[in-house]
Design an enzyme around this catalytic site. Structure first.
Site, PDB file in Angstrom:
ATOM      1  N   GLU A  61      -7.821  30.204 -33.032  1.00 34.55           N
ATOM      2  CA  GLU A  61      -6.438  29.989 -32.595  1.00 34.55           C
ATOM      3  C   GLU A  61      -5.930  28.587 -32.941  1.00 34.55           C
ATOM      4  O   GLU A  61      -4.750  28.402 -33.236  1.00 34.55           O
ATOM      5  CB  GLU A  61      -6.307  30.255 -31.097  1.00 34.55           C
ATOM      6  CG  GLU A  61      -6.575  31.704 -30.686  1.00 34.55           C
ATOM      7  CD  GLU A  61      -8.052  32.039 -30.541  1.00 34.55           C
ATOM      8  OE1 GLU A  61      -8.894  31.124 -30.646  1.00 34.55           O
ATOM      9  OE2 GLU A  61      -8.367  33.230 -30.326  1.00 34.55           O
ATOM     10  N   ASP A 120      -9.730  42.923 -17.392  1.00 36.08           N
ATOM     11  CA  ASP A 120     -10.502  41.860 -18.046  1.00 36.08           C
ATOM     12  C   ASP A 120     -10.731  40.655 -17.130  1.00 36.08           C
ATOM     13  O   ASP A 120     -11.636  39.851 -17.360  1.00 36.08           O
ATOM     14  CB  ASP A 120      -9.812  41.393 -19.335  1.00 36.08           C
ATOM     15  CG  ASP A 120     -10.116  42.302 -20.517  1.00 36.08           C
ATOM     16  OD1 ASP A 120     -11.065  43.105 -20.401  1.00 36.08           O
ATOM     17  OD2 ASP A 120      -9.421  42.217 -21.534  1.00 36.08           O
TER      18      ASP A 120
END
Lengths: 318, 281
Positions: A61, A120
């Site tokens: 990223e 998650d």
């Protein structure tokens, strides 16, 4: 209370995917980057249409944010795509130096924001991103409320010059805004005019605010509901005008109560019109695994929480 | 075009004078790396780059340069001013309030020649790759250059970018690393060893060249060799051995001059080794 209905539920990330495709068709300089989450970000249609204008970055990223900054040199309009956590906290310094401080025309598009990411758990459920992004000088921060608004916002930011943080989510929620709406950055949307309380809501909490408005109407409370899709720059005129009329405020957001929409409104009111305010937000904690609706109820982010906050703030009115 | 080494040497001496004077007058900044990389900057801006001092951010049709280790800003500012981007007199405002000549390179004050801010290390390679991708999309066959510190390679983002560029055949990119073996806390070997840099970059898929970064003739032939190897499917990395503080004997080869300004006496001593004051700003 104005009646809002819906015929289908869709995820806001799909609105982003549709908006990205539309923006790409309109502007040949629009390019997209993704850090190994093409399916989650709904970028497939853009990639199919414009394969040469898509950059698969892999799970890197920081590199993605830097490359996006570089792509603007040469006139491209890059849209980066990954989860909100990896779009902000993981790459804050890259955004700060290479994008915001360098005045680069990058669109940071962040999915799976907040608790509604669900199962998650807290590693992925960022609740601090609005705060981080709105603190960056020159950054525009947008958190649309449904599929149609997210699509319109995505198209609008492609035509806007300057760095933008566009935040959206994972779950399917009612589609209740106009499919042909014109998205005006920085302009609040009046969802329902009322006189007893101002509810300023953003993102997924706008639909919850509508449900709350219906319950409040049954209790004889006439709530004004305003969708603040652009958290920065804040539509100060719309906020002050509403509060002048109602005299009390509830803010509602899927974010930590520290640093989010509520704080932006509180700061504006403290300087211009000090007003009782209650926050519907996460109370300075991390999230956890669970189904989106369960989490929103447990952390006090649903229509019932808004109703309770309204009753509390009205009682505080002098 | 054959390089006029004598002329370039003269420019390099002037740039070194600018560096020590800039750092001295604000008693702040990074002379060591700036002096060590002076020959590279002079070779680049006065011989290698196809560039236009009438600055335009997009730089279409021009070669672009990105400085990733932004703390050696004095050398870049001097070279930009001396090649016509702005008046060398403005160098006197380095690190002072209300100046375009910021401590680290920035675009915010619109100083001509700077395309992205740098200072927080490790970010410039990614930005340069993005600019190189934009050139490919624009069918612009000019090149993108970057410079990095060797200590900077300890940042993880560098290796994200190092993986990306060969995989995506970013072959319009000529990067360089200032291998001076020094960082703030001491020699890189002691702080965090970089190991075999040639083997590392080759393993990542880069076309690796090596050069003496303080020999203008060798530098220029290496940069020209690099240009001839562009557009052949691989990004290019030049490992450039330099002396930190090169040109000022008491600053050479030590990390102690990484970020320390000379006092009045040291300034005089340095300038005495660097030509005359005829063209000082």
């Amino acid at each position: 209370m104005k009646k809002y209905t819906f015929t289908e539920k869709k995820d806001t990330r799909s609105g982003f995917g549709a908006g990205l495709l539309a923006a790409g068709k309109k502007n040949p300089n629009v390019v997209a980057l993704c850090a190994d989450l093409v399916g989650s970000l709904k970028m497939e249609a853009f990639i199919k249409e414009f394969p040469e204008r898509f950059v698969q970055v892999g799970i890197s990223e920081a590199n993605m944010m830097g490359m996006a900054a570089g792509l603007t040199i040469g006139g491209k309009v890059p849209f980066t795509g990954t989860f909100a956590n990896f779009s902000t906290g993981r790459v804050y310094d890259q955004i700060r130096q290479s994008i915001a401080y360098s005045d680069k025309n990058v669109k940071i598009c962040a999915s799976h924001a907040g608790l509604t990411l669900g199962e998650d758990g807290a590693t992925h459920q960022i609740l601090e991103d609005i705060g981080m992004m709105k603190m960056l000088p020159g950054m525009t921060v947008i958190n649309p409320c449904d599929y149609n608004q997210t699509k319109a916002a995505t198209e609008a930011i492609a035509e806007f010059e300057g760095p933008v943080y566009l935040r959206f989510g994972r779950p399917v929620i009612p589609v209740f805004t106009d499919p042909d709406q014109k998205f005006e950055i920085g302009k609040a949307w009046m969802v329902n005019e009322g006189k007893d309380v101002s509810i300023f809501a953003t993102g997924h909490l706008v639909w919850e605010a509508i449900l709350a408005g219906e319950k409040l109407a049954e209790l004889g409370i006439d709530a004004e509901i305003i969708n603040i899709h652009t958290i920065k720059p804040l539509d100060a005129e719309a906020v002050l005008k509403s509060v002048e009329k109602t005299g009390c405020v509830v803010t509602a957001e899927e974010h930590n109560r520290l640093g989010g929409l509520g704080d932006s409104i509180a700061q504006l009111l403290a300087q211009n019109n000090p007003t009782p305010q209650e926050y519907v937000a996460v109370n300075d904690s991390f999230g956890e695994s669970g189904k989106p609706a369960e989490l929103m109820a447990k952390y006090g982010l649903d229509a019932d929480a808004i109703v309770a906050a309204v009753q509390k703030v009205i009682a505080r009115k002098k | 075009m054959k390089a006029d080494i004598e002329k370039l040497t003269g420019i390099a001496t002037q740039v070194r004078r600018d560096i020590v004077r800039m750092v001295h007058q604000c008693q702040s900044g990074h002379p060591g790396g700036s002096l060590g990389c002076t020959d590279y900057f002079v070779a680049l801006y006065f011989h290698v780059l196809k560039h236009n001092p009438d600055f335009n951010m997009d730089g279409k049709g021009e070669d672009l340069f990105f400085l990733s280790n932004g703390h050696i800003s004095p050398v870049w500012y001097s070279v930009l001013a001396r090649s016509g981007y702005f008046d060398p007199k403005e160098l006197a405002t380095f690190r002072k309030i209300n100046s375009r000549v910021q401590g680290h390179p920035a675009t915010h004050e619109h100083l001509p020649g700077i395309r992205v801010a740098s200072g927080s290390l490790g970010q410039g390679l990614s930005v340069a790759i993005g600019a190189a991708l934009a050139k490919k999309l624009n069918n612009d066959d000019s090149l993108v250059y970057t410079l990095h510190g060797d200590g900077e390679l300890q940042e993880g983002q560098i290796w994200e970018a190092a993986l990306f560029a060969p995989h995506n055949k970013v072959d319009n990119l000529i990067s360089a690393i200032d291998v001076n073996g020094q960082q703030i806390d001491g020699p890189t070997e002691k702080v965090l060893s970089l190991g075999n840099l040639r083997a590392k970059w080759e393993a990542f898929g880069w076309d690796v060249l090596e050069t003496n970064g303080n020999d203008l003739a060798e530098l220029i032939s290496t940069l020209e060799l690099a240009k001839s190897r562009a557009f052949k499917g691989k990004p290019i990395m030049i490992l450039m051995q330099t002396n930190m503080g090169h040109g000022v004997d008491f600053m050479m080869g030590s990390h102690k001059w990484h970020g320390v300004a000379p006092n009045d006496e040291q300034l005089a001593q340095a300038l005495a080794q660097l030509g005359d004051s005829t063209n000082d700003y």
